[in-house]
Scaffold this active site. Sequence first.
Site, PDB file in Angstrom:
ATOM      1  N   TYR A  20       0.833  -1.207   0.000  1.00 28.95           N
ATOM      2  CA  TYR A  20       0.000   0.000   0.000  1.00 28.95           C
ATOM      3  C   TYR A  20       0.865   1.253   0.000  1.00 28.95           C
ATOM      4  O   TYR A  20       0.686   2.160  -0.823  1.00 28.95           O
ATOM      5  CB  TYR A  20      -0.925   0.009   1.217  1.00 28.95           C
ATOM      6  CG  TYR A  20      -1.619   1.330   1.435  1.00 28.95           C
ATOM      7  CD1 TYR A  20      -2.662   1.732   0.606  1.00 28.95           C
ATOM      8  CD2 TYR A  20      -1.211   2.195   2.453  1.00 28.95           C
ATOM      9  CE1 TYR A  20      -3.291   2.959   0.791  1.00 28.95           C
ATOM     10  CE2 TYR A  20      -1.832   3.423   2.645  1.00 28.95           C
ATOM     11  CZ  TYR A  20      -2.877   3.799   1.808  1.00 28.95           C
ATOM     12  OH  TYR A  20      -3.477   5.016   1.986  1.00 28.95           O
ATOM     13  N   VAL A  60      -8.364   3.378  14.340  1.00 27.99           N
ATOM     14  CA  VAL A  60      -8.326   3.255  15.796  1.00 27.99           C
ATOM     15  C   VAL A  60      -9.420   4.090  16.450  1.00 27.99           C
ATOM     16  O   VAL A  60     -10.036   3.661  17.435  1.00 27.99           O
ATOM     17  CB  VAL A  60      -6.923   3.652  16.337  1.00 27.99           C
ATOM     18  CG1 VAL A  60      -6.579   5.103  16.049  1.00 27.99           C
ATOM     19  CG2 VAL A  60      -6.835   3.381  17.826  1.00 27.99           C
ATOM     20  N   ILE A 120      -5.807  -2.544  21.504  1.00 29.30           N
ATOM     21  CA  ILE A 120      -4.653  -1.709  21.174  1.00 29.30           C
ATOM     22  C   ILE A 120      -3.524  -2.638  20.755  1.00 29.30           C
ATOM     23  O   ILE A 120      -3.161  -3.559  21.489  1.00 29.30           O
ATOM     24  CB  ILE A 120      -4.218  -0.843  22.370  1.00 29.30           C
ATOM     25  CG1 ILE A 120      -5.288   0.216  22.683  1.00 29.30           C
ATOM     26  CG2 ILE A 120      -2.878  -0.168  22.093  1.00 29.30           C
ATOM     27  CD1 ILE A 120      -4.955   1.094  23.881  1.00 29.30           C
TER      28      ILE A 120
END
Length: 310
Positions: free
Chosen positions: A144, A188, A204
């Site tokens: 990416y 997130v 997390i």
Amino acid sequence: MNDKKILITGGLGFIGSYIADELIDENEVLIIDNKSTGKVENLQNINHENLTLIEKDLNDADLDDILTDVDYVFHLAAMASVPLSIENPSECIENNMDATIKLINACKNNNVKKIIFSSSSSVYGDNTNIPLKESEYPLPKSPYAASKASGELFLKTYYEAYGLNYISLRYFNVFGPKQDKNSQYAAVIPNFITALLEGEQPIIYGDGEQTRDFIYIRDVVNANIKAAESDYNGIINVASGKKTTINELYKIISETLGSDIEPKYLPERKGDIKHSLADVNNMKKIDYKVNLNDFENQLKETINWFKTKL
């Protein structure tokens, strides 16, 4: 920007739909989107008289026909996922590199005034020269990120060789209302909000001390429009220039929601970077500056939107 003909690739996505909504009242807006991740409901008015929606993949579309008399192109269509690009690099190359090169060449052939390319801070990789300047050498860690660096390089080449005006906007961690929790744009934030609203334990990755530079969606939209209107050609970081740890972010969101749920820590994900912070001095070249005092209010606005949806 008024009375222009504008093409937005990926215009049904999170960022693209905001740009479309901002421009559509005063301009003719064409959106091309294969709906792989974009949603029609992201647009405020799908029946707007100034809107033309083309439900096609860039690689399959007749771009010379679509780009006839187009003034500006905002190129956001992409596989916007680091993990997915690692799992399926061939698809990433097809969607992010092949389609981008095809579009750039078509912009050149049709005398488009300027192309605004949505790049990514991921091109910096684990560069430790923080804050990160646009002059740093790309160190991509995923297909990416490599595809975004490639797009930037082709645009620079077409500017030098053919005079095709461009700006590559390196987004840092974008967030805001309408964000899909499955999106890779600062996922997130929606993941934390969604989990806490549903009474679940948020995840997390790593120790939570990794830092990110968060940028609100409306700042990203304004930067795109300023970039199109400017005379500058080159790369611009689109960021706040302020670092926040994931643990700090979680604390703000959980306190805002009045939640005492503790996060669950898992091992770091392959391809993720440890620290990210932008040097934002170049944003002056497009006459734009982010208000650093709005971050918590922007988070609250985002949280309130998710509350209405869950």
